[in-house]
Design a protein around this motif. Structure first.
Motif, PDB file in Angstrom:
ATOM      1  N   LEU B 111       0.820  -1.218   0.000  1.00 34.38           N
ATOM      2  CA  LEU B 111       0.000   0.000   0.000  1.00 34.38           C
ATOM      3  C   LEU B 111       0.853   1.266   0.000  1.00 34.38           C
ATOM      4  O   LEU B 111       0.379   2.339  -0.372  1.00 34.38           O
ATOM      5  CB  LEU B 111      -0.981  -0.010   1.176  1.00 34.38           C
ATOM      6  CG  LEU B 111      -2.117  -1.028   1.018  1.00 34.38           C
ATOM      7  CD1 LEU B 111      -2.907  -1.182   2.315  1.00 34.38           C
ATOM      8  CD2 LEU B 111      -3.057  -0.638  -0.131  1.00 34.38           C
ATOM      9  N   ASP B 119      -6.486   2.979  -3.032  1.00 31.56           N
ATOM     10  CA  ASP B 119      -6.015   2.747  -1.663  1.00 31.56           C
ATOM     11  C   ASP B 119      -6.472   1.406  -1.092  1.00 31.56           C
ATOM     12  O   ASP B 119      -6.348   1.163   0.099  1.00 31.56           O
ATOM     13  CB  ASP B 119      -6.486   3.882  -0.746  1.00 31.56           C
ATOM     14  CG  ASP B 119      -7.998   4.037  -0.761  1.00 31.56           C
ATOM     15  OD1 ASP B 119      -8.663   3.335  -1.549  1.00 31.56           O
ATOM     16  OD2 ASP B 119      -8.518   4.859   0.016  1.00 31.56           O
ATOM     17  N   LYS B 120      -7.011   0.524  -1.937  1.00 29.62           N
ATOM     18  CA  LYS B 120      -7.454  -0.796  -1.485  1.00 29.62           C
ATOM     19  C   LYS B 120      -6.779  -1.865  -2.336  1.00 29.62           C
ATOM     20  O   LYS B 120      -6.337  -1.599  -3.448  1.00 29.62           O
ATOM     21  CB  LYS B 120      -8.974  -0.904  -1.595  1.00 29.62           C
ATOM     22  CG  LYS B 120      -9.716  -0.171  -0.472  1.00 29.62           C
ATOM     23  CD  LYS B 120     -11.206  -0.084  -0.689  1.00 29.62           C
ATOM     24  CE  LYS B 120     -11.627   1.256  -1.264  1.00 29.62           C
ATOM     25  NZ  LYS B 120     -11.235   2.427  -0.477  1.00 29.62           N
ATOM     26  N   ILE B 121      -6.753  -3.073  -1.799  1.00 33.83           N
ATOM     27  CA  ILE B 121      -5.980  -4.111  -2.475  1.00 33.83           C
ATOM     28  C   ILE B 121      -6.644  -5.478  -2.341  1.00 33.83           C
ATOM     29  O   ILE B 121      -7.351  -5.756  -1.360  1.00 33.83           O
ATOM     30  CB  ILE B 121      -4.545  -4.144  -1.878  1.00 33.83           C
ATOM     31  CG1 ILE B 121      -3.607  -4.996  -2.738  1.00 33.83           C
ATOM     32  CG2 ILE B 121      -4.549  -4.644  -0.433  1.00 33.83           C
ATOM     33  CD1 ILE B 121      -2.145  -4.749  -2.444  1.00 33.83           C
TER      34      ILE B 121
END
Lengths: 460, 460
Positions: B111, B119-121
């Motif tokens: 991140l 901003d998410k994975i």
């Protein structure tokens, strides 16, 4: 501190620290399926400890994938070995630049436990990938036979495949069974038939689905019915192979349908399946992603069948801690290099872990132990089934190691109540509770599990 | 012993020990694509050493996937860390039982380098898997919008999807470009269009293929032609989106088509693509499996485009040493848990390696170094192009770090001759030589590479 064999639950599950940790994680990583957040440093052997300090007997094993226990010293030694460190920091494109150690790692690891008759391997990173690689091998073999050995690809084939069109991209199918689970890639998901949550909204191939036998229990009582049911399913398989809109190049089957509800069939059924694949020139793929590596009391689930010849391909993952497929016939290697290929072709670090797991299983004779403990556990479960016939139905897995399951009225609630008592179990299908202990589950762990079942079932 | 910066080749390549080792391996593991067998213990930094003792400057880096050099001390430290050992021996089902350290590993690793706005994975194990997960997220989002927010699945949808039939298994497509490479799974392979060897005989989805701009070089000379070519391709994309037999839910594009021949397009082209995806409600997936992690002189290849808003999804693998996708919009998280899910959801051991790689890249400012060294290297390659115009054509990658390539008459022979001089390079497309040095490739390594090119080109 609870004793070695004791569990301890002092909060609701998930506890406040688990909840806070999962909530924080959820901002960046979908955490809706989190059961609880784990302190793996404190977890040991058959016991998992959460961040709230609760200690559970783990009879679910990370969805049936922990083989020889948390923080097993033999696996720690492998993790610290120089060959592991090199595999981690120098990750190779194995197909192009294998390490000088790669052959030895395979030989003293995965190939040591290769199913009888299958002495070659292709490595992968997940069960889903392993199955898709097996499908690709089957499709390439089918077309090679159709084209004729040594016949070069035509220009039309070469051009059309780039446009996803025939003849280069042919209509060929893999047959799978109702309630099966073979993974979540676009090919493997097209053969998965267990739950809508896996498949809905995802485009799929128009491939055939055969019925899998629905057995009636107890088996002694329904021998004739079950036999007829298996014959019906075999006939349906043959009908699909001969009537499908395109050729069926492969058939895939689990020794025990796991995600789909722990559905079993007899050795005769699987022998019948093999006979059909031989008769119709279909590649027989046995998906041992969940059944492999000892949990059925034999190293491979299909070893229970006494087939007259080996299956064509056996896929594995989960307890292997890596993935891939075994095969025997060299014809399953495509006619040219780079056809079955990708950058990494598995992960040597995970294959080294696999070697450590295999050596631990063999050194401690854990498959025989699993068979022995499984018999003890099954006998105890049978008593529960007699005592609570409304809530423990269709008990199955006799003589199948610890691969034991039963149907109940509300499986999710039962598993939740077990968790509150410090025992992790799992659900599968729509009404099934499945037991998936590690291979180090011993007689001494049985009472904790049974006592929790007693308590939960007694309160229903 | 050769000096630190020297290469040394004393046998034919592959040498006798490599040949013997590969032959032995081939009995159990397809070894036809083996270039040579490697002694990774002796390999260091930019240099790879084979079992015959030959030492090569590695400008191919395991198909563009070694980020910070063989046996890099920072990655060795990560490999030896207690968190690595725990991740190796206690492999979790991350979605159900994440480690208390998982959030921190993501936060201080992947991140930290998430593309702006994302901003998410979701973590995975290969670029191919990452792309397929991105397709699945796109399909689920498309149908959710179509169904209406909060509308429950119908019984017909639930039942039909298990049979791979509509409406549960809908006809939806991913658009990709001619000459693209997005992986080898059944979904990713349906979007791969680079070479028949990857696709032939494998069933595929009937998904649209748009033309990718074919630029003329030198760019200064063909500005108007290239501009018109890009407009033509954008129009073709829009035509396909609006006329395809089924809805196009997503579009996938590489910042530089790598496997397909190192084909570039202008920032204006990619901005035009994004405009089309926004206009038609198509998810824009940028496949940074090969371009990501610094090799273009920016951390992400798409950072060269100055898009007016972030792409919807960015996939990564290779130099990341792990894989997955970044995204921003929460709507790309399916409406229910367990829809985007699998047993392992990546491998924390590899994500820990990724963290070490990222920290090394940031601490040593290796992306800026790559941009700087790339300019030096490009200038030298330009001199070769002027000196050998018949054999170094369409030089590309100016201002793109070390992501440099050129066309030549016989790419395979050129790469083979370079290897004999102790320098590993790679081919791509049908006539292209590609340079894929690691991020630790410095000015001091340029002369070895250029001298080898001089020798090989001079002899043609």
């Amino acid at each position: 501190m609870p004793g070695v064999l004791e569990t301890s639950v002092t909060t609701e599950i998930p506890g406040p620290l688990s909840k806070a940790s999962a909530k924080k994680l959820d901002a960046v990583f979908d955490a809706r399926a989190v059961h609880f957040v784990v302190d793996y440093d404190k977890s040991n052997g058959n016991y998992i400890v959460d961040v709230d300090g609760n200690k559970f007997l783990d009879v679910y094993s990370q969805i049936a994938s922990i083989p020889v226990g948390y923080n097993n010293p033999a696996t720690i030694a492998a993790a610290q070995s120089p060959e592991m460190i090199s595999a981690l920091v120098n990750r190779p494109a194995i197909g192009n630049f294998p390490s000088s150690k790669w052959g030895e790692i395979l030989e003293n690891g995965l190939l040591k436990v290769a199913p009888t008759g299958l002495d070659k391997i292709f490595t992968a990173q997940s069960g889903s990938e392993a199955n898709e690689l097996a499908y690709k091998a089957s499709f390439m073999l089918y077309r090679r036979k159709e084209r004729g050995e040594g016949v070069e690809w035509s220009n039309e084939e070469i051009q059309s495949c780039l446009n996803n069109a025939k003849p280069g991209s042919p209509d060929l199918a893999v047959l799978s069974f109702a309630n099966s689970f073979h993974g979540r890639g676009f090919g493997s998901l097209s053969t998965t038939r267990s739950k809508a949550v896996h498949k809905l909204d995802i485009p799929s191939f128009n491939w055939p689905q055969a019925p899998f036998p629905t057995r009636k229990y107890p088996l002694e009582k329904y021998e004739a019915e079950n036999d007829a049911e298996e014959k019906r399913c075999l006939q349906a398989v043959e009908d699909l192979i001969t009537s499908w809109h395109c050729p069926v190049a492969a058939l895939i089957v689990e020794p025990i349908q796991s995600e789909g509800g722990d559905n079993h069939a007899s050795p005769a059924f699987f022998q019948g399946l093999q006979d059909l694949t031989k008769k119709h020139g279909v590649v027989m793929i046995v998906d041992e992603v969940q059944t492999g590596f000892g949990a059925t009391g034999k190293f491979w689930g299909h070893a229970h069948w006494n087939l007259t010849s080996p299956p064509d391909i056996v896929t594995f993952s989960k307890k292997a801690q890596t993935a891939g497929y075994f095969f025997g016939d060299r014809a399953l290697i495509p006619d040219k290099a780079y056809r079955q290929f990708n950058t990494w072709i598995g992960d040597p670090a995970r294959v080294i872990m696999s070697k450590a797991v295999i050596q631990e299983i063999l050194a401690k004779d854990l498959v025989a132990q699993c068979a022995r403990v499984g018999d003890v556990l099954y006998a105890e479960m049978e008593k529960l089934a007699q005592k609570y016939p409304d809530h423990v139905q269709n008990l199955r897995g006799k003589g199948q190691g610890t691969y034991i399951a039963f149907d109940t009225t509300d499986a999710a609630a039962l598993v939740k109540n077990m968790k509150a008592l410090g025992v992790l179990t799992g659900t599968c299908g729509v009404q099934t509770v499945r037991l998936r202990p590690m291979l180090i589950f011993e007689e001494q762990h049985v009472p904790t599990l049974i006592a929790a079942f007693e308590k939960v079932l007694g309160a229903l």
